[in-house]
Design a protein around this motif. Structure first.
Motif, PDB file in Angstrom:
ATOM      1  N   GLU A 134     107.618  13.430 -56.880  1.00 38.56           N
ATOM      2  CA  GLU A 134     106.675  12.366 -56.524  1.00 38.56           C
ATOM      3  C   GLU A 134     105.313  12.944 -56.175  1.00 38.56           C
ATOM      4  O   GLU A 134     104.278  12.454 -56.627  1.00 38.56           O
ATOM      5  CB  GLU A 134     107.211  11.559 -55.336  1.00 38.56           C
ATOM      6  CG  GLU A 134     108.371  10.637 -55.657  1.00 38.56           C
ATOM      7  CD  GLU A 134     108.767   9.784 -54.463  1.00 38.56           C
ATOM      8  OE1 GLU A 134     108.110   9.883 -53.417  1.00 38.56           O
ATOM      9  OE2 GLU A 134     109.732   9.015 -54.586  1.00 38.56           O
ATOM     10  N   THR A 180     103.472  14.368 -59.159  1.00 39.07           N
ATOM     11  CA  THR A 180     102.882  13.286 -59.959  1.00 39.07           C
ATOM     12  C   THR A 180     101.571  12.813 -59.344  1.00 39.07           C
ATOM     13  O   THR A 180     100.560  12.620 -60.052  1.00 39.07           O
ATOM     14  CB  THR A 180     103.862  12.108 -60.075  1.00 39.07           C
ATOM     15  OG1 THR A 180     105.054  12.542 -60.738  1.00 39.07           O
ATOM     16  CG2 THR A 180     103.246  10.961 -60.868  1.00 39.07           C
ATOM     17  N   SER A 193     103.644   4.907 -55.575  1.00 35.26           N
ATOM     18  CA  SER A 193     103.029   5.309 -56.846  1.00 35.26           C
ATOM     19  C   SER A 193     101.510   5.418 -56.667  1.00 35.26           C
ATOM     20  O   SER A 193     100.934   4.882 -55.716  1.00 35.26           O
ATOM     21  CB  SER A 193     103.364   4.297 -57.942  1.00 35.26           C
ATOM     22  OG  SER A 193     102.949   2.999 -57.555  1.00 35.26           O
TER      23      SER A 193
END
Length: 588
Positions: A42, A45, A170
């Motif tokens: 995560e 990213t 995100s």
């Protein structure tokens, strides 16, 4: 003791220099011990997204003490060449840059480009990777600098970063702030078949893999298996070989998950490695400074001392040496009671062949060891209890497959595990029994109604035995809030369940209760006939509030029943409400 497995194992201790993280140094041992976790993916990213972005960003790497934030940043810095070029990395938000400054002063200086005023004026000069404990973040947002960082405060609040709630993280192109939260991840994952742990299993494999890259295994081969005169009687060698077994690894994972869920034990990755050291190395042996003294100690060790130094005993007795693990004694199988265990205990203390009983319950390859056999056969009467505890604990790790069960499984905990998985997964179909059992316990909390089901007894104000007052209430589950995910493995989950209910006649009022394992266990006992006492009601005051709110929100037109008891006889009276004629009182 450089020529001993013990010296290599000491690197696992919290007090070792290897436990201290430094973003500028990530040595070969740390490289070997590193285990890729989902939070790393995560964060990687987010880092790539920020690099590709036209604007700079602050990435909060949040979590608790010792859960691997600094290790993660150190590892990524060693692996991502451009990281230092694109990011300023602040690895410890609890330290200050100068003696006359507090950690809050330093943190405000580090984040100066992300004040409200600077964000209104321009794009920040640099992106920042900030490893920060949740407590420190909370303190900073309440400090004297809080007014300057309302945008950061609003972001933290909107993302529920400081709350026990799982949120997606995100990349958000329109925000200057990004985050990952290591606290969203437990040491284990949930499945319909129980807990699994990529991290714990990976850590155990790092210790025991039969590989030339494994420094522990190489020390074991070069020392324990080659020329060490103490190897034959050394509990460390025995424990290391025991740890190589997959069944032992899975049992460790199972019990650590149980400790976390039952008693809210916070176990960081650093604490877990330290725990592994302490279940391999007995505390008495840990104090020995050199190999010669270790050999002398092992020559004089008693049978009871030898058995106490074996992994299953070290595992369940570690709570004596660690406040963090103090509750491990509460899941110790020697504290369980069953008819089978009672029979075994009687037999054990009356037999002349203890080893024969061990061979009936424990895998042969585990106990077919000369020092182990000698210790069992030479156990004194005073140490026989240690031998019995050893038998029961070994049974939980390496039971003989053909052996009948000792009935030490916690069935209520197993049900809780299943319900926790289905609730976090939003699997409504499999939650029917859970809601039914909890609703039943609500009706039973104040005692069983004299007049039937679907009624809650009401406390009239003071304790008395003559009258029982019961309120008719129809409680129904409310499951519309559950989001269905259909995941087979839950890496992020809450360690408790929040159940919601509505009352017939007042469906707009949704009442909720948070149910962790201790409360769940109590509710299941109530359904089996247990009556909660004053201490229970003090411990679970939120459940008392739930029942009071249910009574308050219930339709006042429902039936109220009063039961008068006189000896073996009783009379029941009802108070009913009619819309045209009002209340009516009559004997049933």
């Amino acid at each position: 003791m450089e020529d001993c497995l013990l010296s290599e194992l000491k690197k696992l201790k919290e007090s070792s220099k290897e436990a201290v993280e430094n973003t500028d140094s990530f040595n070969s041992f740390k490289q070997y011990m590193h285990i890729t976790r989902k939070v790393e993916k995560e964060l990687s990213t987010l880092i790539n997204k920020v690099k590709e972005s036209d604007e700079n960003h602050l990435i909060l790497v949040c979590g608790s003490v010792g859960d691997g934030k600094s290790h993660l940043l150190s590892y990524l810095k060693s692996k991502i060449d451009y990281l230092s070029d694109y990011f300023y990395i602040h690895n410890d938000a609890t330290e200050s840059n100068a003696p006359n400054k507090t950690s809050m002063d330093t943190l405000s200086e580090v984040l100066s480009d992300y004040t409200d005023e600077e964000l209104r004026r321009k794009n920040p000069n640099k992106s920042i990777l900030l490893a920060i404990n949740l407590g420190t973040l909370n303190n900073f947002l309440k400090s004297k600098y809080a007014d300057k960082y309302s945008c950061l405060h609003n972001y933290v609040s909107d993302k529920n970063i400081l709350k026990p709630k799982i949120e997606g993280n995100s990349f958000e192109r329109d925000s200057y702030f990004q985050f990952v939260n290591l606290s969203d991840y437990q040491l284990f994952s949930l499945t319909s078949n129980g807990p699994i742990s990529h991290f714990m299993e990976g850590s155990l494999d790092k210790l025991t893999n039969e590989s030339i890259q494994n420094p522990f295994y190489q020390s074991y081969i070069n020392n324990c298996k080659s020329g060490c005169t103490a190897a034959k009687t050394c509990p460390i060698k025995y424990n290391y070989e025991l740890l190589m077994q997959d069944k032992v690894k899975q049992t460790i994972i199972k019990y650590i998950a149980e400790l976390i869920l039952k008693y809210k034990t916070i176990i960081s990755s650093r604490a877990f490695f330290n725990f592994l050291y302490n279940i391999i190395v007995d505390s008495d042996i840990d104090q020995i400074a050199d190999k010669d003294n270790l050999e002398k100690y092992l020559e004089k060790i008693s049978s009871g001392q030898y058995l106490s130094a074996l992994l299953p005993n070290l595992f369940f007795s570690f709570g004596k040496h660690s406040d963090r693990f103090k509750n491990i004694s509460l899941i110790d199988p020697v504290t369980k009671r069953s008819e089978t265990l009672d029979t075994l205990t009687i037999t054990f203390f009356n037999t002349t062949d203890i080893y024969k009983i061990f061979s009936q319950y424990i895998e042969k390859r585990v106990i077919n060891n000369e020092p182990f056999v000698l210790a069992i056969n030479n156990i004194s009467k005073e140490e026989r209890e240690i031998a019995l505890n050893t038998l029961i604990r070994f049974y939980t790790f390496t039971p003989k497959e053909s052996t009948n069960s000792l009935e030490i499984n916690d069935l209520i905990y197993n049900k809780y595990l299943s319900n926790l998985f289905y609730w976090n997964n939003g699997n409504i179909k499999n939650l029917k029994q859970l809601y039914t059992e909890v609703i039943d316990s609500i009706y039973e909390w104040n005692g069983k109604s004299e007049t039937g089901t679907r009624m809650i007894n009401i406390n009239p104000g003071r304790n008395q035995l003559k009258y029982t007052i019961s309120q008719s209430v129809n409680i129904k589950q409310f499951v519309k809030n559950l989001d269905k995910s259909n995941q087979e493995i839950l890496d992020k989950f809450l360690p408790y369940m929040i159940l919601k209910f509505i009352i017939s006649g007042n469906e707009n009022a949704v009442l909720s209760i948070r149910i962790d394992f201790p409360l769940y266990q109590l509710l299941m006992r109530i359904n089996e006939g247990y009556r909660p006492n004053k201490q229970d009601k003090n411990n679970y005051v939120n459940f008392v509030y739930l029942i009071n709110n249910i009574l308050e929100y219930s339709n006042q037109k429902e039936v109220l029943t009063i039961t008068e008891k006189s000896g073996n006889n009783s009379k029941s009276f009802t108070i009913l409400f009619d819309e045209d004629f009002g209340y009516e009182f009559k004997e049933k």
